[in-house]
Design an enzyme around this catalytic site. Structure first.
Site, PDB file in Angstrom:
ATOM      1  N   ASP A   1       0.869  -1.179   0.000  1.00  0.00           N
ATOM      2  CA  ASP A   1       0.000   0.000   0.000  1.00  0.00           C
ATOM      3  C   ASP A   1       0.906   1.229   0.000  1.00  0.00           C
ATOM      4  O   ASP A   1       1.871   1.291   0.766  1.00  0.00           O
ATOM      5  CB  ASP A   1      -0.929   0.023   1.221  1.00  0.00           C
ATOM      6  CG  ASP A   1      -2.111   0.954   1.024  1.00  0.00           C
ATOM      7  OD1 ASP A   1      -3.262   0.493   1.181  1.00  0.00           O
ATOM      8  OD2 ASP A   1      -1.907   2.154   0.693  1.00  0.00           O
TER       9      ASP A   1
ATOM     10  N   LYS B   1       0.950   2.937   5.851  1.00  0.00           N
ATOM     11  CA  LYS B   1       0.071   1.811   6.181  1.00  0.00           C
ATOM     12  C   LYS B   1       0.817   0.483   6.134  1.00  0.00           C
ATOM     13  O   LYS B   1       0.602  -0.391   6.988  1.00  0.00           O
ATOM     14  CB  LYS B   1      -1.107   1.751   5.191  1.00  0.00           C
ATOM     15  CG  LYS B   1      -2.169   2.814   5.428  1.00  0.00           C
ATOM     16  CD  LYS B   1      -3.345   2.610   4.473  1.00  0.00           C
ATOM     17  CE  LYS B   1      -4.397   3.686   4.707  1.00  0.00           C
ATOM     18  NZ  LYS B   1      -5.558   3.502   3.819  1.00  0.00           N
TER      19      LYS B   1
ATOM     20  N   ASP C   1      -8.793   0.098  -4.037  1.00  0.00           N
ATOM     21  CA  ASP C   1      -9.995   0.936  -3.994  1.00  0.00           C
ATOM     22  C   ASP C   1     -10.258   1.663  -5.313  1.00  0.00           C
ATOM     23  O   ASP C   1     -10.946   2.667  -5.326  1.00  0.00           O
ATOM     24  CB  ASP C   1      -9.879   1.946  -2.847  1.00  0.00           C
ATOM     25  CG  ASP C   1      -8.720   2.904  -3.036  1.00  0.00           C
ATOM     26  OD1 ASP C   1      -7.986   2.763  -4.037  1.00  0.00           O
ATOM     27  OD2 ASP C   1      -8.558   3.797  -2.184  1.00  0.00           O
ATOM     28  N   ASN C   2      -9.687   1.151  -6.416  1.00  0.00           N
ATOM     29  CA  ASN C   2      -9.903   1.837  -7.685  1.00  0.00           C
ATOM     30  C   ASN C   2      -9.806   0.857  -8.843  1.00  0.00           C
ATOM     31  O   ASN C   2      -9.128  -0.165  -8.766  1.00  0.00           O
ATOM     32  CB  ASN C   2      -8.890   2.978  -7.850  1.00  0.00           C
ATOM     33  CG  ASN C   2      -7.477   2.450  -7.953  1.00  0.00           C
ATOM     34  OD1 ASN C   2      -6.993   2.189  -9.052  1.00  0.00           O
ATOM     35  ND2 ASN C   2      -6.809   2.249  -6.817  1.00  0.00           N
TER      36      ASN C   2
ATOM     37  N   ALA D   1      -8.449   1.202 -11.863  1.00  0.00           N
ATOM     38  CA  ALA D   1      -7.181   1.119 -12.588  1.00  0.00           C
ATOM     39  C   ALA D   1      -6.284   0.038 -11.977  1.00  0.00           C
ATOM     40  O   ALA D   1      -5.716  -0.798 -12.691  1.00  0.00           O
ATOM     41  CB  ALA D   1      -6.476   2.474 -12.574  1.00  0.00           C
TER      42      ALA D   1
ATOM     43  N   CYS E   1     -13.185 -13.142 -16.379  1.00  0.00           N
ATOM     44  CA  CYS E   1     -12.258 -12.465 -15.457  1.00  0.00           C
ATOM     45  C   CYS E   1     -12.835 -11.105 -15.052  1.00  0.00           C
ATOM     46  O   CYS E   1     -13.965 -10.759 -15.410  1.00  0.00           O
ATOM     47  CB  CYS E   1     -10.891 -12.310 -16.116  1.00  0.00           C
ATOM     48  SG  CYS E   1     -10.843 -11.107 -17.468  1.00  0.00           S
TER      49      CYS E   1
ATOM     50  N   CYS F   1     -14.503   5.589  -1.420  1.00  0.00           N
ATOM     51  CA  CYS F   1     -15.174   5.319  -0.139  1.00  0.00           C
ATOM     52  C   CYS F   1     -15.594   6.551   0.644  1.00  0.00           C
ATOM     53  O   CYS F   1     -16.706   6.636   1.133  1.00  0.00           O
ATOM     54  CB  CYS F   1     -14.261   4.497   0.756  1.00  0.00           C
ATOM     55  SG  CYS F   1     -14.438   2.732   0.536  1.00  0.00           S
TER      56      CYS F   1
ATOM     57  N   CYS G   1     -13.190 -10.149 -24.530  1.00  0.00           N
ATOM     58  CA  CYS G   1     -12.288  -9.727 -23.452  1.00  0.00           C
ATOM     59  C   CYS G   1     -10.838  -9.786 -23.932  1.00  0.00           C
ATOM     60  O   CYS G   1     -10.361 -10.830 -24.385  1.00  0.00           O
ATOM     61  CB  CYS G   1     -12.460 -10.627 -22.238  1.00  0.00           C
ATOM     62  SG  CYS G   1     -11.295 -10.216 -20.926  1.00  0.00           S
TER      63      CYS G   1
ATOM     64  N   CYS H   1      -8.862 -12.531 -21.211  1.00  0.00           N
ATOM     65  CA  CYS H   1      -9.091 -13.986 -21.115  1.00  0.00           C
ATOM     66  C   CYS H   1      -9.982 -14.516 -22.222  1.00  0.00           C
ATOM     67  O   CYS H   1     -10.224 -15.714 -22.277  1.00  0.00           O
ATOM     68  CB  CYS H   1      -9.701 -14.342 -19.775  1.00  0.00           C
ATOM     69  SG  CYS H   1     -11.431 -13.870 -19.660  1.00  0.00           S
TER      70      CYS H   1
END
Lengths: 66, 250
Positions: B60, B84, B128-129, B131, B170, B185, B241, B244
């Site tokens: 992180d 973190k 949390d994203n 990308a 996937c 969030c 896709c 995959c």
């Protein structure tokens, strides 16, 4: 015909495509995934997939938070 | 062979039919990477460290903020402003000093993701994203590493268990490039217990995968924390896709 969208009953016209349903419901297609009867339907299939009576449509919001 | 201390430390899970002595040895041999140490990663990493995962890598780039403490259970108020990855590793080393912990204050990028995930038996996407989620999905598929991906917002959680050697879709099949993520969030909000539960479920699935217990791959589990209800959806491969698609796609 009667279908179900996210647990709520909905009366829809016959031969309605999934794409048309999303437009009618004012759903932003870019912010969701969609499943019918618990199978995810890829977006390239939305225009050609015709809904059947009794179909359960699940709209899944894109969630990426953690 | 397990040591006397290991028998004592892990007695409760060794007693289960799912883990047992062989399962405990498998956990001790495992290398697991947890990407993201927010609400998901704190819960997942805590249970994985407790369970005796032999080598745990924690990634992180962020520092602890006061607004994280509502849901990110590895951190205390004194950790605010500190990395973190370091705080989590310190806390987890106190929980279980017998495992190997590697903490890196890094964000996954296209340039480093291969190096960061290589060698893992299992990856947990706790980011949390979108990308980062695409990068991790792509790299796990390129390296053939199973991926446990979870997310939470508001009162809702999602869990997706992906195995590159299985013929299901996937992450990119579920959410193709171009989809729109709602706000992060702190803007859309999340209840701490919801995100903690999803992270806990990642740890549960990880223990099952690593001990050779059958897992339902290619299913998207949806949790509604308001009504305490679950739904599971099958995720087929998309022929379109770029990651995959092709064989077995539809």
């Amino acid at each position: 015909m009667e279908i179900n969208v996210n647990g709520r009953p909905l009366t829809a016209v016959a031969d309605l495509s999934l794409q048309q349903l999303l437009q009618q419901q004012g759903v932003n297609g870019k912010a969701i995934a969609v499943a019918i009867n618990d199978d995810v339907v890829h977006r390239e299939q939305w225009p050609t997939l015709t809904l059947q009576p009794g179909d359960r449509v699940t709209l899944v919001t894109v969630v990426a938070g953690g | 062979m397990l040591s006397d201390e290991q028998y004592l430390r892990y007695a409760a899970q060794i007693a289960t039919a799912t883990v047992g002595e062989h399962g405990q040895q498998a956990l001790a041999r495992a290398q697991v990477t947890v990407v993201g140490l927010g609400g998901l990663g704190c819960a997942a990493a805590h249970y994985l460290a407790g369970a005796g995962i032999g080598r745990l890598t924690l990634l992180d780039a962020d520092v602890v903020q006061l607004s994280n403490l509502q849901r990110q259970t590895l951190y205390s108020t004194a950790d605010v402003g500190h990395a973190k990855a370091d705080c989590a590793a310190k806390r987890l080393a106190a929980v279980n000093p017998t495992i190997s912990l590697q903490a890196m204050q890094q964000r996954v990028t296209a340039a480093n993701v291969c190096q960061l995930l290589s060698g893992s038996d299992l990856v947990l996407d706790c980011t949390d994203n979108l990308a980062s989620r695409y990068l991790i999905n792509d790299q796990c598929y390129a390296l053939g590493i199973p991926l446990l991906s979870a997310a939470a917002e508001g009162m809702n959680g999602q869990l997706l268990c992906l195995h590159p050697q299985h013929a299901h879709g996937c992450y990119q099949c579920l959410y193709p490039s171009g989809v729109q993520q709602s706000a992060a969030c702190e803007r859309v909000g999340v209840v701490g217990a919801v995100v903690g539960m999803m992270g806990t479920l990642q740890a549960l699935q990880a223990v099952k995968v690593l001990t050779g217990t059958e897992v339902e791959w290619g299913k998207l589990f949806l949790f509604d924390g308001l009504n305490l209800s679950w739904q599971s959806l099958n995720l087929p491969r998309s022929v379109q896709c770029p990651r995959c698609g092709g064989n077995d796609g539809n």
